[in-house]
Design a protein around this motif. Structure first.
Motif, PDB file in Angstrom:
ATOM      1  N   TRP A   1     -13.349  45.057  98.191  1.00  0.00           N
ATOM      2  CA  TRP A   1     -13.585  43.762  97.512  1.00  0.00           C
ATOM      3  C   TRP A   1     -15.098  43.411  98.000  1.00  0.00           C
ATOM      4  CZ3 TRP A   1     -11.283  41.424  93.580  1.00  0.00           C
ATOM      5  CH2 TRP A   1      -9.787  41.887  93.422  1.00  0.00           C
ATOM      6  N   ALA A   2     -15.824  44.039  98.934  1.00  0.00           N
ATOM      7  CA  ALA A   2     -17.096  43.548  99.185  1.00  0.00           C
ATOM      8  C   ALA A   2     -17.999  43.530  98.391  1.00  0.00           C
ATOM      9  CB  ALA A   2     -17.535  44.144 100.653  1.00  0.00           C
ATOM     10  N   THR A   3     -17.645  44.723  97.235  1.00  0.00           N
ATOM     11  CA  THR A   3     -18.655  44.914  96.177  1.00  0.00           C
ATOM     12  C   THR A   3     -18.709  43.669  95.237  1.00  0.00           C
ATOM     13  OG1 THR A   3     -16.901  45.917  94.825  1.00  0.00           O
ATOM     14  CG2 THR A   3     -18.409  47.403  96.393  1.00  0.00           C
ATOM     15  N   CYS A   4     -17.860  42.657  95.248  1.00  0.00           N
ATOM     16  CA  CYS A   4     -17.897  41.638  94.315  1.00  0.00           C
ATOM     17  C   CYS A   4     -18.721  40.553  94.817  1.00  0.00           C
ATOM     18  CB  CYS A   4     -16.450  41.071  94.202  1.00  0.00           C
ATOM     19  SG  CYS A   4     -15.304  42.069  93.222  1.00  0.00           S
ATOM     20  N   ASN A   5     -19.257  40.902  96.258  1.00  0.00           N
ATOM     21  CA  ASN A   5     -20.114  39.615  96.873  1.00  0.00           C
ATOM     22  C   ASN A   5     -19.620  38.195  97.019  1.00  0.00           C
ATOM     23  OD1 ASN A   5     -22.154  41.542  97.059  1.00  0.00           O
ATOM     24  ND2 ASN A   5     -22.693  41.427  94.788  1.00  0.00           N
ATOM     25  N   LEU A   6     -18.233  38.160  97.205  1.00  0.00           N
ATOM     26  CA  LEU A   6     -17.636  36.873  97.447  1.00  0.00           C
ATOM     27  C   LEU A   6     -17.294  36.773  98.896  1.00  0.00           C
ATOM     28  CD1 LEU A   6     -14.974  37.023  94.575  1.00  0.00           C
ATOM     29  CD2 LEU A   6     -16.797  35.662  94.478  1.00  0.00           C
ATOM     30  N   THR A   7     -17.143  35.621  99.311  1.00  0.00           N
ATOM     31  CA  THR A   7     -16.680  35.380 100.695  1.00  0.00           C
ATOM     32  C   THR A   7     -14.763  35.698 100.505  1.00  0.00           C
ATOM     33  OG1 THR A   7     -18.098  33.524 101.056  1.00  0.00           O
ATOM     34  CG2 THR A   7     -16.053  33.677 102.496  1.00  0.00           C
ATOM     35  N   LEU A   8     -14.622  36.519 101.373  1.00  0.00           N
ATOM     36  CA  LEU A   8     -13.102  37.029 101.532  1.00  0.00           C
ATOM     37  C   LEU A   8     -12.320  36.562 102.487  1.00  0.00           C
ATOM     38  CD1 LEU A   8     -13.929  40.784 100.708  1.00  0.00           C
ATOM     39  CD2 LEU A   8     -13.015  39.072  99.033  1.00  0.00           C
ATOM     40  N   ILE A   9     -10.973  35.984 102.470  1.00  0.00           N
ATOM     41  CA  ILE A   9     -10.109  35.717 103.301  1.00  0.00           C
ATOM     42  C   ILE A   9      -8.804  36.331 103.203  1.00  0.00           C
ATOM     43  CG2 ILE A   9     -11.231  33.514 104.290  1.00  0.00           C
ATOM     44  CD1 ILE A   9      -9.503  32.183 102.452  1.00  0.00           C
ATOM     45  N   THR A  10      -8.125  36.781 103.834  1.00  0.00           N
ATOM     46  CA  THR A  10      -6.871  37.612 103.819  1.00  0.00           C
ATOM     47  C   THR A  10      -5.589  36.879 104.556  1.00  0.00           C
ATOM     48  OG1 THR A  10      -7.364  39.164 105.512  1.00  0.00           O
ATOM     49  CG2 THR A  10      -8.010  39.632 103.372  1.00  0.00           C
ATOM     50  N   GLU A  11      -4.722  37.351 103.832  1.00  0.00           N
ATOM     51  CA  GLU A  11      -3.236  36.876 104.581  1.00  0.00           C
ATOM     52  C   GLU A  11      -2.399  38.158 104.318  1.00  0.00           C
ATOM     53  OE1 GLU A  11      -1.963  34.622 106.649  1.00  0.00           O
ATOM     54  OE2 GLU A  11      -3.975  33.453 106.670  1.00  0.00           O
ATOM     55  N   VAL A  12      -1.302  38.561 105.195  1.00  0.00           N
ATOM     56  CA  VAL A  12      -0.427  39.592 104.766  1.00  0.00           C
ATOM     57  C   VAL A  12       0.894  39.024 104.600  1.00  0.00           C
ATOM     58  CG1 VAL A  12       0.683  41.292 106.045  1.00  0.00           C
ATOM     59  CG2 VAL A  12      -1.863  40.967 106.527  1.00  0.00           C
ATOM     60  N   ALA A  13       1.565  39.440 103.565  1.00  0.00           N
ATOM     61  CA  ALA A  13       2.954  39.297 103.142  1.00  0.00           C
ATOM     62  C   ALA A  13       3.423  40.237 102.186  1.00  0.00           C
ATOM     63  CB  ALA A  13       2.979  37.617 102.533  1.00  0.00           C
ATOM     64  N   SER A  14       4.455  40.989 102.787  1.00  0.00           N
ATOM     65  CA  SER A  14       4.665  42.318 102.065  1.00  0.00           C
ATOM     66  C   SER A  14       5.488  42.079 100.837  1.00  0.00           C
ATOM     67  CB  SER A  14       5.426  43.313 102.771  1.00  0.00           C
ATOM     68  OG  SER A  14       6.186  44.358 102.038  1.00  0.00           O
ATOM     69  N   PRO A  15       5.534  42.762  99.678  1.00  0.00           N
ATOM     70  CA  PRO A  15       6.158  42.385  98.648  1.00  0.00           C
ATOM     71  C   PRO A  15       7.525  43.112  98.550  1.00  0.00           C
ATOM     72  CG  PRO A  15       4.696  44.016  97.829  1.00  0.00           C
ATOM     73  CD  PRO A  15       4.278  43.572  99.496  1.00  0.00           C
ATOM     74  N   TYR A  16       7.766  44.067  99.547  1.00  0.00           N
ATOM     75  CA  TYR A  16       8.824  45.107  99.507  1.00  0.00           C
ATOM     76  C   TYR A  16       9.997  44.368 100.722  1.00  0.00           C
ATOM     77  CZ  TYR A  16       5.989  48.100  96.828  1.00  0.00           C
ATOM     78  OH  TYR A  16       5.186  48.438  95.936  1.00  0.00           O
ATOM     79  N   GLU A  17       9.687  43.402 101.425  1.00  0.00           N
ATOM     80  CA  GLU A  17      10.569  42.969 102.350  1.00  0.00           C
ATOM     81  C   GLU A  17      10.560  41.349 102.421  1.00  0.00           C
ATOM     82  OE1 GLU A  17       8.079  43.424 106.240  1.00  0.00           O
ATOM     83  OE2 GLU A  17       9.134  45.092 105.751  1.00  0.00           O
ATOM     84  N   LYS A  18      11.396  40.639 103.142  1.00  0.00           N
ATOM     85  CA  LYS A  18      11.370  39.137 102.909  1.00  0.00           C
ATOM     86  C   LYS A  18      10.052  38.953 103.669  1.00  0.00           C
ATOM     87  CE  LYS A  18      14.051  35.096 104.324  1.00  0.00           C
ATOM     88  NZ  LYS A  18      15.519  34.692 104.740  1.00  0.00           N
ATOM     89  N   SER A  19       9.237  37.961 103.104  1.00  0.00           N
ATOM     90  CA  SER A  19       8.034  37.609 103.638  1.00  0.00           C
ATOM     91  C   SER A  19       7.584  36.287 103.113  1.00  0.00           C
ATOM     92  CB  SER A  19       6.955  38.551 103.378  1.00  0.00           C
ATOM     93  OG  SER A  19       6.740  38.844 102.123  1.00  0.00           O
ATOM     94  N   ASP A  20       6.814  35.478 103.699  1.00  0.00           N
ATOM     95  CA  ASP A  20       6.464  34.190 103.214  1.00  0.00           C
ATOM     96  C   ASP A  20       4.945  34.224 102.397  1.00  0.00           C
ATOM     97  OD1 ASP A  20       6.117  31.358 102.988  1.00  0.00           O
ATOM     98  OD2 ASP A  20       5.603  30.761 104.999  1.00  0.00           O
ATOM     99  N   VAL A  21       5.237  34.659 101.060  1.00  0.00           N
ATOM    100  CA  VAL A  21       4.052  34.478 100.248  1.00  0.00           C
ATOM    101  C   VAL A  21       3.573  33.242  99.985  1.00  0.00           C
ATOM    102  CG1 VAL A  21       3.331  34.958  97.759  1.00  0.00           C
ATOM    103  CG2 VAL A  21       4.882  36.624  99.144  1.00  0.00           C
ATOM    104  N   LYS A  22       4.585  32.203  99.810  1.00  0.00           N
ATOM    105  CA  LYS A  22       4.052  30.858  99.748  1.00  0.00           C
ATOM    106  C   LYS A  22       3.160  30.251 100.950  1.00  0.00           C
ATOM    107  CE  LYS A  22       6.210  26.304  99.292  1.00  0.00           C
ATOM    108  NZ  LYS A  22       7.526  25.343  99.312  1.00  0.00           N
ATOM    109  N   GLY A  23       3.638  30.629 102.160  1.00  0.00           N
ATOM    110  CA  GLY A  23       3.174  30.118 103.191  1.00  0.00           C
ATOM    111  C   GLY A  23       1.666  30.788 103.323  1.00  0.00           C
TER     112      GLY A  23
END
Length: 223
Positions: free
Chosen positions: A148-170
């Motif tokens: 994503w660095a090629t988009c020249n945006l400031t990036l922030i990330t969070e991990v939440a798997s779509p394949y197991e129970k995870s807190d996407v909302k959080g």
């Protein structure tokens, strides 16, 4: 009568019954999907053969029994190429069911790559600002930040798997609290419920790759 044939190529196993209903809702009944998976010909006892080592890029996908599987990119590529070569003989266009990049694949039919659609879409609608990414695996963080660095945006990330129970909302809420203007769910495994939870958690626009890709495919194939 079918208005078109679209190939769906997953890096895991087909059929992807967790994803194709989303496609069918957008594409309609007159467009037929033909599925192939890079791991379709592997037996369960052979799955360890495609496990990533510490030096290669890691992907995650779904087996037909519903289990998630981690896959090393170098082990994946020849399997993916084999299924692509056979799939494209029977379809007009292929949708890649992964937001990773696969520049070394050889094809004779057009391939719709979600990663390219995502990056160009984000650049078009949010040329500046802070992009929040929700990603499936911690070990993918550095690779996806580099993509994503090629988009020249400031990036922030969070991990939440779509394949197991995870807190996407959080995860989405934390991205909003850190200043995100837009959120991308960076995996084809995320579904409409994940998107809804991300919107509820953040109040921000959220891009879902599977529905975005399906709409591009429809635009291409619809006559």
């Amino acid at each position: 009568m079918s208005k078109g044939l679209i190939g769906v190529l997953t890096i895991g196993q087909s059929p992807r019954t967790d994803v194709t209903p989303s496609f069918e809702k957008i594409l309609g009944e007159e467009i037929k999907l033909i599925e192939r998976g890079a791991l379709d010909r592997l037996k369960m006892e052979d799955m360890q053969l495609i496990s990533p080592d510490l030096t290669e890029q890691t992907y995650i996908s779904r087996l037909r029994n519903g289990e998630a599987v981690k896959i090393g990119k170098q082990r994946l590529l020849p399997l993916l190429q084999r299924e692509l070569t056979e799939l494209e003989m029977n379809v007009e266009v292929v949708m890649m069911l992964c937001t990773g990049d696969f520049p070394t694949l050889n094809a004779t039919k057009p391939i719709i790559y979600p990663d390219q659609i995502l990056t160009h879409t984000v650049q078009a609608i949010s040329p500046t600002g802070i992009l929040g990414l929700i990603i499936p695996l911690e070990e993918q963080r550095e690779t996806l930040i580099e993509k994503w660095a090629t988009c020249n945006l400031t990036l922030i990330t969070e991990v939440a798997s779509p394949y197991e129970k995870s807190d996407v909302k959080g995860a989405a809420e934390r991205l909003q609290q850190h200043g995100a203007d837009l959120i991308v769910l960076d995996c084809m495994g995320y579904n409409e419920h994940h998107k809804k939870m991300a919107i509820v958690g953040s109040g921000l626009p959220v891009i879902l790759p599977r529905t975005l890709t399906a709409r591009i495919a429809l635009e291409y194939i619809e006559k």
